[in-house]
Write a protein that holds these residues in place. Structure first.
Motif, mmCIF file in Angstrom:
data_model
loop_
_atom_site.group_PDB
_atom_site.id
_atom_site.type_symbol
_atom_site.label_atom_id
_atom_site.label_comp_id
_atom_site.label_asym_id
_atom_site.label_seq_id
_atom_site.Cartn_x
_atom_site.Cartn_y
_atom_site.Cartn_z
ATOM 1 N N CYS A 82 0.834 -1.219 0.000
ATOM 2 C CA CYS A 82 0.000 0.000 0.000
ATOM 3 C C CYS A 82 0.862 1.260 0.000
ATOM 4 O O CYS A 82 0.336 2.360 0.171
ATOM 5 C CB CYS A 82 -0.903 0.017 1.229
ATOM 6 N N ARG A 85 -6.927 5.629 -1.663
ATOM 7 C CA ARG A 85 -7.667 5.114 -0.501
ATOM 8 C C ARG A 85 -9.115 5.615 -0.546
ATOM 9 O O ARG A 85 -9.327 6.823 -0.712
ATOM 10 C CB ARG A 85 -7.074 5.650 0.802
ATOM 11 N N HIS A 126 2.520 2.361 2.286
ATOM 12 C CA HIS A 126 2.314 3.032 3.582
ATOM 13 C C HIS A 126 3.611 3.709 4.034
ATOM 14 O O HIS A 126 3.581 4.693 4.783
ATOM 15 C CB HIS A 126 1.868 1.965 4.591
ATOM 16 N N LEU A 186 -6.451 -1.137 6.182
ATOM 17 C CA LEU A 186 -6.424 -1.017 4.710
ATOM 18 C C LEU A 186 -6.557 -2.383 4.057
ATOM 19 O O LEU A 186 -6.072 -3.378 4.604
ATOM 20 C CB LEU A 186 -5.057 -0.472 4.262
ATOM 21 N N ILE A 243 -10.806 0.396 4.750
ATOM 22 C CA ILE A 243 -10.518 1.388 3.712
ATOM 23 C C ILE A 243 -10.091 0.628 2.458
ATOM 24 O O ILE A 243 -9.194 -0.225 2.525
ATOM 25 C CB ILE A 243 -9.399 2.338 4.180
ATOM 26 N N VAL A 270 -8.288 -0.003 -1.040
ATOM 27 C CA VAL A 270 -7.089 0.483 -1.720
ATOM 28 C C VAL A 270 -7.147 0.010 -3.170
ATOM 29 O O VAL A 270 -7.357 -1.180 -3.434
ATOM 30 C CB VAL A 270 -5.804 -0.045 -1.051
ATOM 31 N N ASN A 316 -4.913 -5.010 1.874
ATOM 32 C CA ASN A 316 -3.452 -5.137 1.839
ATOM 33 C C ASN A 316 -3.018 -6.490 1.294
ATOM 34 O O ASN A 316 -3.834 -7.249 0.760
ATOM 35 C CB ASN A 316 -2.867 -4.850 3.234
ATOM 36 N N ASP A 345 -2.758 7.720 5.955
ATOM 37 C CA ASP A 345 -3.429 6.561 6.573
ATOM 38 C C ASP A 345 -3.754 6.831 8.042
ATOM 39 O O ASP A 345 -4.837 6.476 8.530
ATOM 40 C CB ASP A 345 -2.568 5.306 6.424
#
Ligand code: FCB
Length: 440
Positions: A56, A425, A58, A400, A416, A418, A402, A65
């Motif tokens: 993601c 998002r 991140h 998320l 959320i 993705v 993932n 996030d």
């Protein structure tokens, strides 16, 4: 949702959980190769041979996030610190990796989110996998060194530290069933991993206590197990499976012993003098983390190797994983764990959630099955509190969509959404529903 925050004790924590390899983007920031990278590159191990290289992203988008988590009204974030990012060869600190977790923890605190850290959520550095990974006792002491290094950097700011996530998956799922890295199907490797992962927990606890850390514990996964029918065979299969899945780790950690039904199969393959480690493994913990997803019905499979178990999903509705939705199982574990193992010790539901084939339509995701799932499981936790379990918090898995391990990016657990092409998002309807429930 059928609950509101005010139904829970005032200090009850609502949060969401993730794990480093599943979201960060492992190719960034000087992280070292892990056994998940190589497992994913092997034939047939992971859907489309996908790995955590980008995930993601991140690593770069954590601010966005954490804003989403904060804007949902959440209190805490459960995250993991990747050993291979902090020590790319398993031994040598990587300043970039340490800086990253430093920034990440500060970003949580800036938003008023409590950092719930997990030390090991599965991506073992390849250099240690080369030497036998969790089959090798030396990995436990090296895990202690990693614990020291990361704690020296962020231990002053985290709310809690869990040593290992789901030792059953680390050991049995990965060394006996072959579904996760390193993908073995070997009983000797399994017996060793089943013990060494507990020892790694114990060594990490010793190191954390030496630094005066409190709020330290472990995260275990539990699978509601029932006999498939009324036969004596099914009853005995269920008892064996319960011992392997649900009792092995919690009994080692809270009582310093292994259940006989499971030891029967592993004993001949255990490391020498394993009994001498049980005191370190069973030192006091400050909380127990409980991951709960589903129920299985089991019976005997006479053609199979030990433990001679055939395990099937229960009859209820299924998630995108094919896992049965069974909220009563959460109530049953929380009360059982309190009664039989941890008494008044704080228990956190550190993971609970479901995957669905969520689609964006008109810019939004409508996921009513997840809304009901979350509501029913949180209500089950509430009933467990009424029945005496000291449940202190609930973390939804996952913040998320993932990298879902062997299933690649196909299974969507996030509150959320993705888009894995654009990395955009989009909070799902369940995110908004949870937000209004915990605002009340
Ligand atoms: C758990 C893992 C987590 C995630 C969920 C669906 O077993 O801890 O990383 O994959 O299952």
């Amino acid at each position: 949702m059928d609950f509101k925050r005010s139904d829970f004790p005032q200090d009850f924590i609502f949060g969401a959980a993730t794990a480093a390899y599943q979201i960060e983007g492992h190719k960034f920031g000087g992280a070292g190769p892990t056994h998940w990278d190589t497992f994913a590159a092997g034939p047939g191990n992971v859907v489309r041979a996908e790995n955590g290289d980008l995930a993601c992203d991140h690593y770069h988008r954590y601010g966005e996030d954490l804003d989403l988590l904060k804007n949902a009204g959440m209190d805490a974030y459960r995250f993991s610190t990747s050993w291979a990012r902090v020590m790319p060869d398993g031994r040598t600190p990587n300043p970039e990796g340490l800086d990253y977790y430093d920034r990440l923890v500060d970003a949580m605190l800036e938003r008023g989110l409590q950092p719930f850290q997990t030390l090991y959520h599965w991506e073992l550095p390849s250099a240690l996998a080369d030497k036998g990974g969790w089959q090798n006792r030396d990995t436990c002491a090296l895990f202690g060194d990693f614990t020291d290094v990361i704690t020296d950097r962020i231990g002053d700011r985290v709310t809690s530290i869990a040593t290992v996530n789901e030792p059953w998956c680390v050991a049995y799922l990965s060394h006996f069933l072959g579904h996760h890295a390193p993908g073995l199907r070997d009983i000797r490797a399994t017996a060793r991993a089943m013990h060494h992962i507990n020892l790694a927990h114990g060594v990490a606890m010793t190191r954390l206590r030496a630094k005066g850390m409190d709020n330290c514990g472990v995260v275990l996964n539990f699978d509601h197990t029932e006999p498939a029918d009324d036969s004596a065979q099914a009853a005995s299969a269920a008892a064996t499976w319960d011992a392997i899945m649900n009792r092995w780790f919690v009994e080692a950690i809270t009582k310093g012993s292994y259940p006989a039904e499971a030891l029967a199969g592993f004993e001949a393959h255990m490391p020498d003098n394993w009994q001498d480690d049980m005191a370190e493994i069973s030192q006091e913990i400050d909380f127990l983390g409980v991951n709960y997803y589903t129920r299985h019905k089991v019976t005997t499979d006479t053609n199979a190797v030990w433990p001679h178990i055939q395990s099937d999903e229960g009859p209820g509705d299924k998630t995108q994983m094919g896992w049965e939705i069974y909220p009563d199982g959460l109530h049953s574990f929380l009360t059982r764990l309190a009664q039989d193992y941890v008494g008044d010790l704080p228990i956190y539901v550190t993971e609970n959630g479901m995957a669905w084939d969520d689609k964006i339509e008109n810019g939004a995701v409508f996921d009513p099955v997840r809304m009901k799932f979350v509501s029913d499981h949180i209500m089950a936790a509430k009933r467990a509190i009424a029945d005496g379990a000291n449940v202190k918090g609930f973390f939804y898995w996952s913040l998320l969509d993932n990298y879902e391990w062997a299933f690649g990016y196909e299974k969507r657990f996030g509150m959320i959404h993705v888009d894995f092409e654009t990395l955009k998002r989009t909070p799902k309807a369940s995110y908004h529903a949870l937000k209004s429930a915990i605002a009340r």
